[in-house]
Write a protein that holds these residues in place. Sequence first.
Motif, PDB file in Angstrom:
ATOM      1  N   GLN A   1      46.685 -44.304  40.695  1.00 13.74           N
ATOM      2  CA  GLN A   1      45.878 -44.990  39.689  1.00 13.74           C
ATOM      3  C   GLN A   1      44.820 -44.090  39.036  1.00 13.74           C
ATOM      4  N   PRO A   2      44.131 -43.186  39.776  1.00 14.21           N
ATOM      5  CA  PRO A   2      43.110 -42.351  39.126  1.00 14.21           C
ATOM      6  C   PRO A   2      43.565 -41.559  37.901  1.00 14.21           C
ATOM      7  N   PRO A   3      44.830 -41.044  37.831  1.00 14.65           N
ATOM      8  CA  PRO A   3      45.223 -40.363  36.591  1.00 14.65           C
ATOM      9  C   PRO A   3      45.146 -41.259  35.351  1.00 14.65           C
ATOM     10  N   PHE A   4      45.390 -42.568  35.518  1.00 11.90           N
ATOM     11  CA  PHE A   4      45.216 -43.491  34.395  1.00 11.90           C
ATOM     12  C   PHE A   4      43.728 -43.699  34.109  1.00 11.90           C
ATOM     13  N   PHE A   5      42.964 -43.997  35.177  1.00 13.13           N
ATOM     14  CA  PHE A   5      41.549 -44.304  34.991  1.00 13.13           C
ATOM     15  C   PHE A   5      40.781 -43.116  34.415  1.00 13.13           C
ATOM     16  N   ALA A   6      41.140 -41.899  34.848  1.00 14.44           N
ATOM     17  CA  ALA A   6      40.439 -40.708  34.355  1.00 14.44           C
ATOM     18  C   ALA A   6      40.634 -40.536  32.857  1.00 14.44           C
ATOM     19  N   ARG A   7      41.736 -41.089  32.321  1.00 12.20           N
ATOM     20  CA  ARG A   7      41.999 -41.040  30.877  1.00 12.20           C
ATOM     21  C   ARG A   7      41.550 -42.330  30.193  1.00 12.20           C
ATOM     22  N   GLU A   8      40.714 -43.112  30.906  1.00  7.90           N
ATOM     23  CA  GLU A   8      40.151 -44.362  30.386  1.00  7.90           C
ATOM     24  C   GLU A   8      41.242 -45.365  30.011  1.00  7.90           C
ATOM     25  N   ASP A   9      42.337 -45.355  30.761  1.00  9.69           N
ATOM     26  CA  ASP A   9      43.423 -46.314  30.573  1.00  9.69           C
ATOM     27  C   ASP A   9      43.460 -47.240  31.787  1.00  9.69           C
ATOM     28  N   THR A  10      42.876 -48.424  31.654  1.00  6.04           N
ATOM     29  CA  THR A  10      42.944 -49.413  32.730  1.00  6.04           C
ATOM     30  C   THR A  10      43.950 -50.517  32.433  1.00  6.04           C
TER      31      THR A  10
END
Length: 531
Positions: free
Chosen positions: A370-379
């Motif tokens: 999940q962090p690779p999505f969150f780090a790109r501000e994609d939740t």
Amino acid sequence: MLLRAFATVGSLTAVSRVLGFIRDILMAAALGTGPVADAFFVAFRFPNLFRRLFAEGAFNAAFVPLFATRLERDGKAAAKAFAEQALAALTAAVLLLTALCLLAMPWLMQVIAPGFTDDPEQFALAVELTRIAFPYLLAMALVALLSGVLNALYRYAAAAAAPILLNLFFIAAIILVLPHFRDAPGQVLAWTVCLAGLGQLLLLLWAAKRAGMALRMPRPRLTLEIRRLWRLMLPGVASAGAMQFNLLVGTMIATLQAGAVSYLYYADRLYQLPLGIIGIGIGVVLLPELARKLRAGRDDEAHSSLNRALEFSLLLTLPATAALLVAPFPIISVLFERGAFDAEAARLTAWALAAFAIGLPAYVLVKVLQPPFFAREDTVTPLRFALASVAANLILSLLLFFTIGFVGIALATALSSWLNVLLLAGRLRRRGFLHFDARLRRRLPRSLAAALAMALALILLQPLLADLFAGGEIERILALALLVMAGGGLYFLLAFALRAVEPADFRAAFRRKTTSGDGDQSRNENRPRKA
């Protein structure tokens, strides 16, 4: 950097989880698996659900990348101003939520524990205990924000140590206070939850002040930045907390079977040990690591960090999974079977533990993917996959519960988590965010081979220790210690022999720590960069 930071978070989390086991052993002896225990575990799980969503999920997923952007682009003062705006908005929102939940608790309890409605006394007790414990949520929301600030500054120790206080409060309450209030054990433990939340908040406030982030509480304002924070956070509530929603659904269904809530609770506590140390520890470290590297344009380093996170998390998760699958009965029996927790409770809890263990690698991988999505501000993308996982869990829980009982709830949680992993990994690969490097492709099969060999050894060793497991308290503890040490020793011996892990990996991490030091490293990393 990643391994060293994980070692800090993982070691402190390990201390917390060991103390948590002591807490649960004492709690099992005091409460057993009766109606008071079920009522308290429901009362604790409800605010704890929100704690896990805030502290380990939605808030960090939204806040850390935005805070890291301010830190990298505009410097520490701008990042601090944003954190203060978020603090004010979060406090106002959680105060409102807490007030509404306290007023509506009798109606909410009918939803979260429908099985309690058949017993008016248990239902009333569950409502009372939940109302006492629920303010814990406010403290944990503020702890989550302060943890996000410290983690983005590469200061992980205080946030990782905070849960230790919760367990120390519980142990003290059970040993020192509960004997004087034997007619109200649930109330004593519920008040303990509330006070422990306050203790954790004070610890994080002190740590933030030491890091130069003594946050003020301005008047709440819905600025553009706060609107963006909420837009990222709301879908993250579901995407980062899918597993917690699955556990809540399981608790709701489990209330339909006497004792099932307690069996699932104790099994959950045991598999949460490797999940907390490995999965949550890696996730906490990986999110700010990826966010800051991506903001600085270091994409190759971000991909390398993700590969190392996958490699290291599976290296530690696979043996834990094997052990919980092949030896759940002796583990549960030695840890919990005493006092009000009898042999039948141990047997049923062990079945739930084995079912949960099927999904242990998946629970950890979700925290890594999940962090690779969150780090790109994609939740939003993880939200869709989380909703699919929750829907699958609900359907499977209902089908399996009415087929094989409460064990089906644990199995449904495991299977739905694997679905989440497949969806996350597939989307990351299609976007080019996930590609296994040569080192991961080489080492992962070797870790799996070592774990399978360890599982076989544990199966063969258990009959040889049967007499010790059937003996007194000391003999049983000794037997479990021998089983754990033999299994762990064999796994790491094979892992090194097969070169699934290299001694140089650990030597490099410790050599870095010795030369730079945590404090110096943090200060260097926190120094704002000029545009």
